[in-house]
Design an enzyme around this catalytic site. Structure first.
Site, mmCIF file in Angstrom:
data_model
loop_
_atom_site.group_PDB
_atom_site.id
_atom_site.type_symbol
_atom_site.label_atom_id
_atom_site.label_comp_id
_atom_site.label_asym_id
_atom_site.label_seq_id
_atom_site.Cartn_x
_atom_site.Cartn_y
_atom_site.Cartn_z
ATOM 1 N N ARG A 163 0.971 -5.615 12.876
ATOM 2 C CA ARG A 163 0.214 -4.984 13.971
ATOM 3 C C ARG A 163 0.004 -5.967 15.129
ATOM 4 O O ARG A 163 0.012 -5.570 16.297
ATOM 5 C CB ARG A 163 -1.123 -4.470 13.469
ATOM 6 C CG ARG A 163 -0.996 -3.266 12.544
ATOM 7 C CD ARG A 163 -2.326 -2.573 12.327
ATOM 8 N NE ARG A 163 -2.192 -1.476 11.383
ATOM 9 C CZ ARG A 163 -3.080 -0.496 11.212
ATOM 10 N NH1 ARG A 163 -4.182 -0.484 11.932
ATOM 11 N NH2 ARG A 163 -2.877 0.455 10.329
ATOM 12 N N SER A 175 -10.591 -5.365 10.039
ATOM 13 C CA SER A 175 -11.906 -4.933 9.565
ATOM 14 C C SER A 175 -12.604 -6.143 8.964
ATOM 15 O O SER A 175 -12.011 -6.860 8.150
ATOM 16 C CB SER A 175 -11.777 -3.831 8.512
ATOM 17 O OG SER A 175 -11.311 -2.640 9.083
ATOM 18 N N ARG A 214 1.677 1.351 10.158
ATOM 19 C CA ARG A 214 1.254 1.720 8.803
ATOM 20 C C ARG A 214 2.461 1.627 7.876
ATOM 21 O O ARG A 214 3.291 2.541 7.825
ATOM 22 C CB ARG A 214 0.676 3.143 8.801
ATOM 23 C CG ARG A 214 -0.068 3.501 7.523
ATOM 24 C CD ARG A 214 -0.530 4.950 7.558
ATOM 25 N NE ARG A 214 -1.464 5.214 8.632
ATOM 26 C CZ ARG A 214 -2.789 5.053 8.546
ATOM 27 N NH1 ARG A 214 -3.314 4.633 7.409
ATOM 28 N NH2 ARG A 214 -3.579 5.315 9.567
ATOM 29 N N GLU A 267 -7.078 -0.054 15.423
ATOM 30 C CA GLU A 267 -7.676 -1.030 14.498
ATOM 31 C C GLU A 267 -6.655 -2.088 14.087
ATOM 32 O O GLU A 267 -5.540 -1.769 13.692
ATOM 33 C CB GLU A 267 -8.212 -0.294 13.267
ATOM 34 C CG GLU A 267 -8.897 -1.220 12.267
ATOM 35 C CD GLU A 267 -7.997 -1.602 11.110
ATOM 36 O OE1 GLU A 267 -8.041 -2.779 10.712
ATOM 37 O OE2 GLU A 267 -7.240 -0.752 10.625
ATOM 38 N N ARG A 289 0.840 -1.194 0.000
ATOM 39 C CA ARG A 289 0.000 0.000 0.000
ATOM 40 C C ARG A 289 0.880 1.250 0.000
ATOM 41 O O ARG A 289 1.815 1.357 0.803
ATOM 42 C CB ARG A 289 -0.926 0.013 1.220
ATOM 43 C CG ARG A 289 -1.856 -1.204 1.247
ATOM 44 C CD ARG A 289 -2.793 -1.208 2.420
ATOM 45 N NE ARG A 289 -3.577 -2.440 2.455
ATOM 46 C CZ ARG A 289 -4.493 -2.736 3.363
ATOM 47 N NH1 ARG A 289 -4.767 -1.869 4.326
ATOM 48 N NH2 ARG A 289 -5.149 -3.877 3.313
#
Length: 430
Positions: free
Chosen positions: A391, A353, A278, A350, A263
Site C-alpha cells: 500500500r 491501524s 487488498r 487506510e 490473508r
C-alpha cells in the site's frame, strides 16, 4: 478474553458498551455458566474433604481390626461422585471459555458511535494532497507501464490477488522495509525480531484471530500439525511472552519485525481486486509494545507518531481518524487509522491501524508483570502497522507521479536505493 466475574460485576454497563460495537451480551447465560462452575468447584472441594476424612477413618478402623467394607464403599461412591462432577465441570468450563472467547473487547468510551468508516472521527490531516495538471494514473497502470509490477504473471503463479515486483520495483519494496525498520529501531527504540511465519492454534487464539476469524486465515495440515500462516507479525511478536511474568523494570517492551502477511480476505471478493490494496500475501513492518496498563494511553499516542513518521519520511499526504466503536477490531478497545491519499481514487485509504488492546490479549496469552506489592497482574498490549509495503508503494507511485510517467523518489529512500527517480520505462535514474 474477559474475566467472567468482571463482566458480571459490570452488569448493564458491559451490555451497553458491547452493544456499541454490535455485540449482544446475554448476561443470564454468562451468570448461569459461572454459577454452575462455582457450584461444581465447591461440591468437589467438599467431597474431597469428606473423602480425606473417610480415608483417615478407614486407616483408624483397620488398625483396630474393625470392619472397613462400608467405609470403603462410601469412599468409592465419593470417588465416583467427584469424577461425575469433574466431567460436568469440563463441559461447563468448555462452554464458558467458548463464550468468553467469542466476546469482543469493550470499546473505549472515547470512540464514536457507528459501525463503519463513515462514522470515524477525523483527528488531523498532514500534508496537502498533490494536484496535477493531468489526469493522474493509478498505481497499477504506473507499475505496469514502468515494468516494476507484474500482476498477470503473479496470477499465472498463484491466482488473483498476488503481485510480482521486478527490477527497480523489487529494490523499492526492499528499501521501504529497510527504511521503516531503521526508523523504528534507530529512532524509536524498537528491537527488531525475525519470527516464524507459521504459528499454532494456541498462538492465534492468544491475539484474538481465533476462533472468530478462522475463515480469514490460511491453514496448513502437514504431519498432523495444526499451523496457520500469520496474518501479521503482531501474532508471533505478542505471543513471544505468552505464559511469562515480565519484570516491571523491563517494561515497556518494544518490538518490530518485517514479515510476509497472509490473508484469505474471506467475504471481500469484488472489493479492491485491482492492484496492491487488498492481497492474499504482502510484506509489512509491524510494531508491538507491551506496557504497564496505566501507560497504555500514552504509549498509543507514541506508537501513532511512530507510524506517522514513516509517511512523513516519504512526503506522503495522509490523515488520522479514530474508528467508531462498531468498526474497531475484535481485540482492540481503541484504534487510530492512518489513511493515505490516493489521487486515482480522490480519497484517503487506510494504510495503518494503531490499536490499544488494554489487557484483553494479555489475559488470553497470560502475559503478566508484578505490581508494587509483588503480586502478578496483567500487562497491556498495543500494535500498529509501520507500514505495509504494498500500500505504501502504491501511494508513493500515485502521489509522486509526473506527467511523463516517471516517479521521483524521496530523499529518505535514495540512500537505500542508490537512485533518485524511476523513469517511465522502469529504469533507475541517478
Amino acid at each position: 478474553m474477559h474475566d467472567a466475574r468482571a463482566l458480571i460485576e459490570m452488569g448493564p454497563e458491559a451490555v451497553r458498551r458491547l452493544a456499541r460495537r454490535g455485540y449482544s451480551l446475554d448476561l443470564s447465560i454468562l451468570m448461569d455458566l459461572q454459577s454452575r462452575r462455582n457450584r461444581g468447584i465447591h461440591s468437589i472441594d467438599e467431597l474431597r474433604a469428606e473423602s480425606k476424612r473417610v480415608a483417615s477413618e478407614v486407616q483408624a478402623t483397620a488398625r483396630q481390626g474393625g470392619d472397613i467394607s462400608a467405609l470403603k464403599e462410601t469412599a468409592r461412591k465419593h470417588k465416583d461422585q467427584i469424577r461425575e462432577i469433574e466431567v460436568d465441570q469440563e463441559h461447563v468450563q468448555e462452554e464458558l471459555t467458548t463464550l468468553l472467547l467469542s466476546i469482543p473487547n469493550l470499546p473505549d468510551d472515547r470512540t464514536p458511535d457507528g459501525d463503519s468508516d463513515e462514522f470515524a472521527t477525523e483527528i488531523r490531516r498532514v500534508g496537502a494532497p498533490p494536484t496535477f495538471a493531468f489526469a493522474p494514473k493509478d498505481h497499477v497502470d504506473l507499475g505496469e507501464a514502468t515494468g516494476i509490477l507484474d500482476f498477470a504473471r503473479a496470477t499465472k503463479l498463484s491466482g488473483p490477488r498476488f503481485a510480482v515486483t521486478r527490477g527497480a520495483g523489487a529494490a523499492l519494496e526492499r528499501a521501504l522495509s529497510t527504511l521503516f525498520l531503521d526508523l523504528h529501531t534507530r529512532r524509536h527504540g524498537y528491537v527488531e525480531h525475525s519470527v516464524p511465519y507459521l504459528v499454532s492454534r494456541k498462538t492465534m487464539t492468544g491475539t484474538g484471530q481465533l476462533p472468530k476469524f478462522e475463515a480469514d486465515l490460511f491453514k496448513t495440515d502437514v504431519a498432523d500439525r495444526d499451523l496457520f500462516l500469520i496474518p501479521t507479525a503482531e501474532v508471533p511478536l505478542t505471543n513471544l511472552y505468552a505464559d511469562e511474568i515480565i519484570p516491571a523494570a523491563d517494561l515497556p517492551i518494544a518490538m518490530t519485525a518485517s514479515t510476509p502477511c497472509f490473508r484469505s480476505e474471506a467475504g471481500s471478493y469484488g472489493r479492491d481486486t485491482r492492484g496492491l490494496i487488498r492481497q492474499h500475501q504482502f510484506m509489512k513492518v509491524e510494531i508491538v509494545r507491551i506496557v504497564e496498563p496505566e501507560q497504555a494511553d500514552a504509549e498509543l499516542e507514541n506508537m501513532l507518531s511512530h507510524a506517522e513518521a514513516c509517511l512523513k519520511e516519504l512526503d506522503l499526504a495522509y490523515r488520522v481518524v479514530m474508528l467508531a466503536a462498531g468498526d474497531t477490531g475484535f481485540s482492540a478497545q481503541l484504534t487510530y487509522d492512518i489513511e493515505v491519499w490516493f489521487p486515482s481514487q480522490n480519497t484517503y485509504r487506510e494504510i495503518s491501524s494503531v490499536s490499544n488492546f488494554g489487557t484483553f490479549q494479555a489475559r488470553r496469552t497470560n502475559i503478566r508483570t508484578r505490581a508494587a506489592d509483588g503480586k502478578p497482574k496483567l500487562v497491556a498490549t498495543l500494535n500498529g502497522s509501520g507500514l505495509p509495503i504494498g500500500r505504501t508503494m502504491a501511494a508513493l507511485l500515485e502521489q509522486h507521479q509526473q506527467e511523463d510517467g516517471s516517479i521521483p523518489l524521496p530523499q529518505s529512500l535514495v540512500t537505500y536505493l542508490g537512485f533518485r527517480r524511476l523513469a517511465a520505462d522502469g529504469s533507475a535514474e541517478e
